[in-house]
Design an enzyme around this catalytic site. Sequence first.
Site, PDB file in Angstrom:
ATOM      1  N   SER A  43      -6.560 -36.383 -74.331  1.00 23.60           N
ATOM      2  CA  SER A  43      -7.214 -37.567 -74.894  1.00 23.60           C
ATOM      3  C   SER A  43      -6.279 -38.501 -75.660  1.00 23.60           C
ATOM      4  CB  SER A  43      -8.391 -37.155 -75.779  1.00 23.60           C
ATOM      5  OG  SER A  43      -7.896 -36.575 -76.945  1.00 23.60           O
ATOM      6  N   LYS A  45     -14.875 -37.374 -83.517  1.00 23.75           N
ATOM      7  CA  LYS A  45     -13.774 -38.335 -83.634  1.00 23.75           C
ATOM      8  C   LYS A  45     -14.239 -39.613 -84.326  1.00 23.75           C
ATOM      9  CE  LYS A  45     -11.259 -36.743 -79.565  1.00 23.75           C
ATOM     10  NZ  LYS A  45     -10.961 -36.990 -78.163  1.00 23.75           N
TER      11      LYS A  45
END
Length: 849
Positions: A741, A784
């Site tokens: 990611s 996140k």
Amino acid sequence: MASSITIPRRLPLLLVKDSVLLPGSSMRIPVKSMKNMNMVKSRLLSRSTLSSTIIGVVPTQRLDEEGEDLSALHSIGTAAVVVQVTGTNWPKPAYTLLVTGLCRFKLQELLQETPFPVATVTQLDKLPEDIGDTIKGDNESAELDALAENFREQAAKLVDMLDISIPVVAKLKKMLESLPSQHLPDICAAIVKASYSEKIQVLDAVDLTERFKKALPLLMRQIEGLRLLQKAKKDRFEIVTRKEGDTRPSKMRRTFRSINTELDDEDDGEGDDSVDLEQKIKAANMPDHAYKAAMKELKRLKKMPQQMPEHALIRNYLELMVELPWSKNSKDALDVLQARKDLDTDHYGLDKLKKRVIEYLAVRQLKNSLKGPILCFVGPPGVGKTSVGKSIAQTLGREFHRIALGGICDQSDIRGHRRTYIGSMPGRIIQGLRLVGVNNPVFLLDEVDKLGKSLHGDPAAALLEVLDPEQNNTFTDHYLNVPFDLSQVLFIATANNMATIPPALLDRMEIIQIPGYTQEEKVTIALRHLLPKQITENGLTQEQIQIPEDTLKVIVAKYTREAGVRTLERRIGGVCRAVAVRVAEHASKAKHEKMDVGADKKQVTNTNLPAALSQDVSTLAHPPEMPIVIDETALEDILGPPAYESEVSQRLGQPGVAVGLAWTPMGGEIMFVEASQMDGEGKVTLTGQLGDVMKESAELAMNWVRSHAKRLGIEKEKKLLEKKDIHIHFPAGAVGKDGPSAGVTIATVLVSLFSKKCVRSDVAMTGEITLRGLVLPVGGIKEKVLAAHRAGIRRIIMPYRNEKDLLEIPNNIRQELTVVLAHTLDDVIQDAFNGEFTLMKEQPATSKL
Ligand SMILES: Nc1ncnc2c1ncn2[C@@H]1O[C@H](COP(=O)(O)OP(=O)(O)OP(=O)(O)O)[C@@H](O)[C@H]1O
């Protein structure tokens, strides 16, 4: 009576209830009372000198659990040497001593009573080693001679009546032949059947003539009894023999045992114990198979001498069997309405989790059973997984037991060891059941993701059977070796990281994710739960301390950066402790001042108070009704300068830096990715403990930047690329990182480095990239986004296909954020540099949420 060999003047005392150790005889004494236990531990287990093994055995008629009552001690005891200590430390210390009597002594003075009694004693007769030179002197009297002669004859008669094929009888016969006359009465009185008071009389008979006179009738009585019994047995034996053929030796052996159990001193006390155990087995309400197994073991136990190590093993096993809650359960108080209320009172937020728990309980209520999937709460530390488990147990009115699985790498920890191993024990499940004492507790299997594996088997595999509702009604612990029904136990598991839960286990559980709290949620949790809890825990009251909401906000924002609330609780605890010091200081000061009134009219000064809370000193000097209010300045005094300040805009103000978003088992995190270039040969160095996938992402990003250099307007740099070394670093270098990611972040950093343009100062990003520059979806979006919000970032670039994950983000946070959904790296670059790259083809889809 003087003797050349003497026992120590001071002896530690072992108190024995209702039995008497006579000199020259041996006896097994189970150690039960606290004082005896203390004596064994400090005298026998910790020292190894010969003198430390000499103790005084004193009969008493009263001995409570603690052995506190010393008033009933007999005045004459027997000095004895401890030949053997057998026993176990598990589950509780239990020892048995094998002692051999040496000589009589008179108790003079008790020197100490605790932790075990010690007394000064006077030796009353000679030690066996000393007998040789005194025997003549003792036999001088003709009466004594005749008595001794007669006694020896009778003793020989007794032994002749017994079956010589039994080793102990043969040994006795030999011993009697060689034994000095002085010892005959003691030894014979010890082996014949006699009551406590009769034996006490023999013990009290310090004079030898007197001792012969007391012991002789006992011996005669035994001979007579034995003769009658043998006659009766013989009659019966003849009938039986005619029927079954000759089984003489074993029959005789049993006859002998039944007549004279005292000969076999292993049976001392054992009889009572096994009767006790038998009653407990009958009362334990075990299922048939367990009952049979227990009775079989009990039978073995009864036949086994106590000094065999297996004896203690079987005892422990039987004690476990009788203590297990085979059919004992607590009454369920399952009421969904009440459960909802309880969960809400104990925990703020956690809506998804509470909803699933209520559904789970509702189904259980309707079906009236607890069979069903095992719930597993997955989330970062300190989000309340364990404490929700406790609340569920409370609301159900069930016992709660936590089994920490972190670091377990041996399957016997779950399933127990086979009893053939020395030191074997049951597994944690059975131990837990024994501890809670009911068969329907709530078991919290904490940290299932941290199970290890080793040569000793895979504990996760052992857990499979425990957690499978179809199989766990016949869970067999290796130690117990009979199935135990676990179907009534409610198992709840917790984990930080789903990825490391063994797949087979994962398959049996229903995962409920707890992503972590928003800043607002944390403030509310602090206000409603943590603050009141810490105030009470630190001995304060609401009247003594006040932490306003604004201060809590500062603690949340500047002193913690975590997904859960554990550090927050610690910080609040820190503040409460500082206030507790003030309050306590004030209280003692007030006390001293009161005492000094008039004597010294000192002004109350604050010179000895630390700077902390100095503005509160006036309040502190007279604080009876005034609470100490903690504002931001006081906070800084107590907790020190803020641990976290917003550093994003500061660090982003130069080319070659961008903020990525990462998921870790501790929750989401922001990550500054930095790149720099230097003269070299086009080498790319990556640092920060990266995994293979992350290294590959970096290569992908590098190649994409190279192949799109022209469109990005950095083609001049392209040549440089070949002559420059690039270094990309991911901070928190000590922590391993992996995953795809960070792809978009690395590409952005490289573009920023080569174009010398700064990335927007308010943006963070996440997303996997392909070689052609597509942005692919990634996991952990909620964590996140929350982490970015915590760090003060208000703009997030993320993959377009992760749009659905935004629904999980609380409304108030979504409203504060601008989320850019990117299809391609072009979209990312376009937004990250505020539209400064004009060669981009498509516009990104921007949504203001
Ligand atoms: N929503 C909440 N409401 C009230 N208190 C909470 C909440 N969440 C957590 N807490 C408190 O936070 C503390 C830590 O929670 P807990 O020990 O249950 O964390 P955990 O998730 O099990 O962590 P770990 O993974 O480290 O075991 C507890 O004192 C708990 O009461």
